[in-house]
Enzyme design. Structure first.
Site, mmCIF file in Angstrom:
data_model
loop_
_atom_site.group_PDB
_atom_site.id
_atom_site.type_symbol
_atom_site.label_atom_id
_atom_site.label_comp_id
_atom_site.label_asym_id
_atom_site.label_seq_id
_atom_site.Cartn_x
_atom_site.Cartn_y
_atom_site.Cartn_z
ATOM 1 N N CYS A 95 -1.610 -3.964 -0.646
ATOM 2 C CA CYS A 95 -1.189 -5.332 -0.981
ATOM 3 C C CYS A 95 0.294 -5.364 -1.363
ATOM 4 C CB CYS A 95 -2.091 -5.916 -2.060
ATOM 5 S SG CYS A 95 -2.064 -7.732 -2.100
ATOM 6 N N HIS B 78 -7.728 -4.942 -0.542
ATOM 7 C CA HIS B 78 -8.242 -4.331 -1.770
ATOM 8 C C HIS B 78 -9.647 -3.801 -1.482
ATOM 9 C CE1 HIS B 78 -4.989 -5.777 -4.283
ATOM 10 N NE2 HIS B 78 -5.133 -6.992 -3.765
#
Length: 492
Positions: free
Chosen positions: A339, A436
Site C-alpha cells: 500500500c 493488505h
C-alpha cells in the site's frame, strides 16, 4: 442451534487505553456464539490506523472485524459507525458509516456541534444492529473518566446509557496503580453513569491470582461493585492487537538461523496486522525498526502501509532509512512494499488535492518504475486474486486513495478474475502491492522467504488457526470470570 432469547447489550469500558477491552470484547463475542446466541460487536467511535474492508466494500476499524469474526458473522459498518484515522498529530480522516467524509482537525472535530449529529448516527447504527443480533457486545474507548471530553462523548458512558448496557470496567493491573485507577474512575462518574456499572474485571495479572484475593475484597469495599474475575496475562493465545502500542515490544534485532524480516516502523503506519501470520512462521524472525542499524542484518525489508505517505517518506529520507533501504536493494536483499510502502518504492508520490499533506509532490525511493497520484476517491474492497498468475486462489483487501501507474511495460504482481491487475513485480526479490492481507496467504510467504531457506513447513489453515485462538480465549475467560453473573446482568 441459535438461541432466540433477546438480551440486553453488554459493554466493556476501561480505566485507560490499552487495558484489553478489544480482546475481552472478542472473547465474549465467542462465548455468546458458543452458547447459541447471535452476538455482534459494536464500537461507536474508533480511532485507529488499523482498518478493514467490509464485504460491501466499506471501511471499519480492524478490531470490530476481528470481533465479528469471533462472533462468526460478517463484519458491517453498523459495528463501527465512526472511525477516525489520524493523518497528522492534529487532524484525522473521518469515516462515517464506512465512507470518508473528509479530514478534520482535532479541535474542529471535538469542539463542533457535529458531535450531536454523529451521536444520532451512532444510535441509528446501534439500533439497526440490535434489530439483527443479540446480545450486542459493546466496547468503549480509552478512559471513561476524561472529564473534559464527557460532554461530547459518543462512545463511552453516554452510549452505555443510551443502549441500556450492562457495563463492566476493565483495569490493567500490569500497568500498576490498579486501586487508584478503579476507585478514581468510578468516583468521577455521574450517578446515572455509575448505575450502569455491573462489575469490574482485573486484566493482565501475572502469577497466582489467589494472592490477589485481599485486593479483590478491598476493591469491592472501596468501589461498591463486584470484581467478577482476574484474567491472567497470556502469551500463548494470538488475537490481533487493536493499537500499535504493542509494536514497541517487537523492536527486536536479527537472530542467527532464521529468515530475518525487518518491517520499517513508520510514524503513520497503518494495518500492522498485515504481518501477524508472517510473524508466526517458525522459519522467520520478524521485527520492527525505525533505525538504519536495524536494517543492516535483515534479509527482507518490508515498507508497510501509511496514512500519510508523503510525510512518512520525507521522514525516511531525513533519518537515513531511505538510503539504507536503497542500499539493501542494491546489495540484493529483498525489498517489498505494501500500500503506502508500495507508493514509496516508486519514482514519485503526488498529492495535488492535498488529501494527506500540504506538500503536493515528493520523489520516491526510485526502486520501482511507478508513479503515484493520491485521489479523492478511496478504494475499499475485499478481493480474491492470483499471486504471480499461479493457480491457487489468495485473499486480501484494499484500502487506499492512490493510483499507481507504471512508467515501463507493466509487470503486475496479482491478477483478478475481472482481468484487472495489482502491483508491480520487479523481480523475485522486489515487488509492491496495494493488497493488505497478502501475507496471510501461505503461498506468498513461502515465495517471499524461498531465497533464504530450504525448510518447508506444512501449509496451515489460517482461518482454522484463528478460530482455535478465539475458542482458547473464550475458555480462558470462562475459567477466570463469573460468566453467570454477566448473563444475569443482561437478562430482561
Amino acid at each position: 442451534m441459535e438461541n432466540q432469547q433477546q438480551m440486553r447489550p453488554v459493554m466493556f469500558v476501561g480505566t485507560s487505553s490499552d487495558v484489553g477491552k478489544s480482546v475481552i470484547t472478542a472473547g465474549f463475542c465467542r462465548i455468546f456464539k458458543q452458547d447459541g446466541y447471535a452476538p455482534a460487536p459494536f464500537k461507536a467511535q474508533n480511532m485507529s490506523l488499523n482498518s478493514y474492508a467490509t464485504p460491501e466494500g466499506l471501511e471499519i476499524g480492524r478490531a470490530q472485524a476481528v470481533q465479528a469474526e469471533a462472533a462468526g458473522i460478517p463484519c458491517h459498518t453498523d459495528m463501527n459507525p465512526v472511525l477516525l484515522k489520524p493523518t497528522t498529530d492534529q487532524s484525522s480522516q473521518v469515516i462515517l458509516n464506512g465512507k470518508s467524509i473528509g479530514n478534520q482537525s482535532a479541535a474542529a472535530y471535538f469542539m463542533s456541534d457535529d458531535r450531536a449529529i454523529l451521536f444520532e448516527e451512532v444510535k441509528l447504527a446501534f439500533n439497526r444492529l440490535s434489530s439483527r443480533y443479540s446480545p450486542i457486545v459493546m466496547e468503549g474507548a480509552g478512559s471513561i473518566s476524561e472529564l473534559n471530553l464527557k460532554k461530547r462523548d459518543i462512545t463511552n458512558m453516554r452510549m452505555a446509557i443510551a443502549a441500556g448496557a450492562a457495563t463492566y470496567l476493565i483495569a490493567d493491573i500490569d500497568k500498576g496503580g490498579v486501586f487508584g485507577s478503579l476507585y478514581g474512575t468510578l468516583l468521577l462518574l455521574e450517578p446515572e453513569e455509575r448505575a450502569c456499572i455491573k462489575g469490574i474485571i482485573i486484566n493482565k495479572f501475572r502469577g497466582d491470582a489467589r494472592l490477589f484475593d485481599d485486593g479483590r475484597r478491598i476493591i469491592e469495599e472501596l468501589c461498591g461493585v463486584p470484581v467478577i474475575g482476574v484474567v491472567p496475562y497470556f502469551r500463548d493465545i494470538f488475537i490481533e492487537e487493536e493499537d500499535a502500542v504493542a509494536l514497541q515490544q517487537k523492536q527486536r534485532n536479527s537472530v542467527d538461523g532464521k529468515v530475518n524480516i525487518a518491517v520499517v516502523l513508520l510514524g503513520r503506519m497503518s494495518n500492522f496486522t498485515d504481518f501477524d501470520r508472517l510473524e508466526k512462521d517458525p522459519r522467520v524472525n520478524l521485527y520492527y525498526t525505525a533505525t538504519s542499524e536495524g536494517l543492516k542484518n535483515a534479509d527482507i525489508i518490508i515498507l508497510p502501509g501509511s496514512k500519510n505517505t508523503i510525510e512518512d517518506l520525507i521522514t525516511l529520507k531525513n533519518n537515513g532509512l531511505a538510503a539504507a533501504i536503497t542500499s539493501a536493494f542494491k546489495k540484493g536483499k529483498t525489498v517489498i512494499g505494501i500500500c503506502g510502502g508500495y507508493q514509496m518504492l516508486g519514482e514519485s508520490v503526488s498529492d495535488p488535492l492535498q488529501i494527506e499533506s500540504a506538500i503536493t509532490e515528493v520523489a520516491g525511493l526510485g526502486i520501482l518504475p511507478v508513479k503515484t497520484v493520491l485521489l479523492a476517491e478511496k478504494i475499499t474492497r475485499q478481493c480474491s486474486f492470483s499471486y504471480r498468475n499461479r493457480e491457487e486462489c489468495c485473499k486480501g483487501y484494499e484500502i487506499h486513495m492512490g493510483e499507481s501507474t507504471a512508467l515501463t511495460v507493466m509487470q503486475p504482481l496479482n491478477y483478478f478474475e475481472d482481468g484487472k491487475t495489482d502491483g508491480y513485480l520487479l523481480s523475485d526479490k522486489c515487488w509492491g502491492t496495494y493488497l493488505h492481507g497478502i501475507l496471510d496467504n501461505q503461498l506468498v510467504i513461502d515465495d517471499l522467504i524461498a531465497p533464504y531457506t530450504d525448510v518447508r513447513i506444512e501449509a496451515t489453515d489460517y482461518e482454522e488457526f484463528k478460530a482455535h485462538q478465539y475458542d482458547q480465549l473464550a475458555a480462558l475467560l470462562r475459567a477466570n470470570l463469573d460468566i453467570d453473573q454477566v448473563y444475569q446482568s443482561i437478562k430482561y
